[in-house]
Structures are given as C-alpha cells and as structure tokens.
Design a protein around this motif. Sequence first.
Motif, PDB file in Angstrom:
ATOM      1  N   UNK A  91       0.842  -1.211   0.000  1.00  0.00           N
ATOM      2  CA  UNK A  91       0.000   0.000   0.000  1.00  0.00           C
ATOM      3  C   UNK A  91       0.871   1.253   0.000  1.00  0.00           C
ATOM      4  N   UNK A  95       1.020   4.070  -2.879  1.00  0.00           N
ATOM      5  CA  UNK A  95       0.814   5.495  -2.564  1.00  0.00           C
ATOM      6  C   UNK A  95       1.943   6.319  -3.173  1.00  0.00           C
TER       7      UNK A  95
ATOM      8  N   UNK B  81      -4.487  13.552  -1.092  1.00  0.00           N
ATOM      9  CA  UNK B  81      -3.224  12.820  -1.015  1.00  0.00           C
ATOM     10  C   UNK B  81      -3.143  12.035   0.310  1.00  0.00           C
ATOM     11  N   UNK B  84      -5.261   9.058   0.235  1.00  0.00           N
ATOM     12  CA  UNK B  84      -4.604   7.979  -0.518  1.00  0.00           C
ATOM     13  C   UNK B  84      -3.803   7.047   0.370  1.00  0.00           C
ATOM     14  N   UNK B  85      -3.533   7.498   1.606  1.00  0.00           N
ATOM     15  CA  UNK B  85      -2.766   6.678   2.554  1.00  0.00           C
ATOM     16  C   UNK B  85      -3.647   5.673   3.291  1.00  0.00           C
ATOM     17  N   UNK B  87      -5.354   2.921   2.672  1.00  0.00           N
ATOM     18  CA  UNK B  87      -5.041   1.482   2.629  1.00  0.00           C
ATOM     19  C   UNK B  87      -3.811   1.121   3.465  1.00  0.00           C
ATOM     20  N   UNK B  88      -2.817   2.013   3.450  1.00  0.00           N
ATOM     21  CA  UNK B  88      -1.595   1.726   4.223  1.00  0.00           C
ATOM     22  C   UNK B  88      -1.885   1.845   5.720  1.00  0.00           C
ATOM     23  N   UNK B  91      -3.728  -1.227   6.775  1.00  0.00           N
ATOM     24  CA  UNK B  91      -2.854  -2.416   6.802  1.00  0.00           C
ATOM     25  C   UNK B  91      -1.928  -2.365   8.018  1.00  0.00           C
ATOM     26  N   UNK B  92      -1.434  -1.175   8.359  1.00  0.00           N
ATOM     27  CA  UNK B  92      -0.562  -1.042   9.530  1.00  0.00           C
ATOM     28  C   UNK B  92      -1.346  -1.327  10.814  1.00  0.00           C
ATOM     29  N   UNK B  95      -1.844  -5.006  11.043  1.00  0.00           N
ATOM     30  CA  UNK B  95      -0.594  -5.666  11.443  1.00  0.00           C
ATOM     31  C   UNK B  95      -0.392  -5.531  12.952  1.00  0.00           C
TER      32      UNK B  95
END
Lengths: 101, 101
Positions: A91, A95, B81, B84-85, B87-88, B91-92, B95
């Motif tokens: 991801x 980005x 912008x 856009x983060x 998904x990250x 996911x973090x 995790x």
Amino acid sequence: MLKSAERPVEQLLELMGHKGVFTILRSLQNGPLRFGVLQQLTNLPPRTLSLRLKELEELRLISRTEYNEVPPRVDYALTERGRGLEPALEALAAWEEKSLR
Amino acid sequence: MLKSAERPVEQLLELMGHKGVFTILRSLQNGPLRFGVLQQLTNLPPRTLSLRLKELEELRLISRTEYNEVPPRVDYALTERGRGLEPALEALAAWEEKSLR
C-alpha cells in the motif's frame, strides 16, 4: 537501540522512518538476501545497515541465518511477522507511485 | 523542517516515525478535527503537535482551515493525497492488531 514506544506500530514506524529500512523490507519480500546485496540496494554505509538489520531483528521482522561454509555466508529473510507487513508495504509503494504521477 | 529524503515514501515514513503522527492520520480518517481534540488523542505537547501538523501540511497530507468565527475555529482534515494513505493506515493497524494477539 530502539526507544521503547508504547505501541508496536509506533515502534515499527520509528524504525521505518530511518533511511533505507523500507527498501530493506521491500527487497526481502522477494526472498532472503545477503548483507552485500542489501548494501547495494540501500546505499547505506555498512555500520548503519548492520544497525538497521539488528533493529529489524529486535522487532522480529527479519531473521539472520549463518551458513557454516567457507567463506561463511549470512542470509537475512523476512520472518512471519515481517511477512505480515506485506499489505502495508504494498500500500505504501502504491501510494508513492501515485504521488509521483 | 523535514530532511529532504529522495523518495516520497521515505519522507512520509520519516514523519510517520515520530510519536503521534500515525494517531493523527488515523483519527482524521473519520473527518476533520480541531487542535484540542488532536492533542487529547495524541497526548503530544502543543508545540510538538503543531510542528507535526505543519510537517503533515508540508507533505500535503492534511489541510488546515480557519473559520472566521468568534472565537476563531481551525480544523485539520486529510487531503486527497492524505486519503490515498488509507489502505496503508488500515494495513498497519491490522498488522499491529495481529502482533498484539
């Protein structure tokens, strides 16, 4: 030594905030690599690279395997916990690609 | 001021490596928030929080909107912008949850 942040994700992000660590994790997604290859990929000075690798080991994200050969061989690889980061790594890479367009 | 890392993702990760930044981004996923609320959520001292918010603005991840009211009101929100983060960020967070089990 890593500062003891409260949350695992903050400890992780503190380490990933250092130059080259994202590249180390991304490169190891393709399989185990040696120190020399990681040095070429990250352009980090040897002492910095070995410090980052130790910190990644401390967070149990990578493993270090020594092979009893001549000359001795050492491989670094993602652990299962490290593999668990792959969705986040993908991801973040997506980005970055989008923000470079 | 942010060090000028070569890659956008390293610049981003360098900032996310600071305590509280992940919490700021995660909290703003639910919509705009004021400084005071962000301070409660992050537990950061005011000067540190305003520095992090400025750095997030510099990376065009958040916007700062002043409302001409009495008393004056300021909102912080994710930019496109910044969105856009997501998904990250998800996911973090996933995790972290898994690694706490």
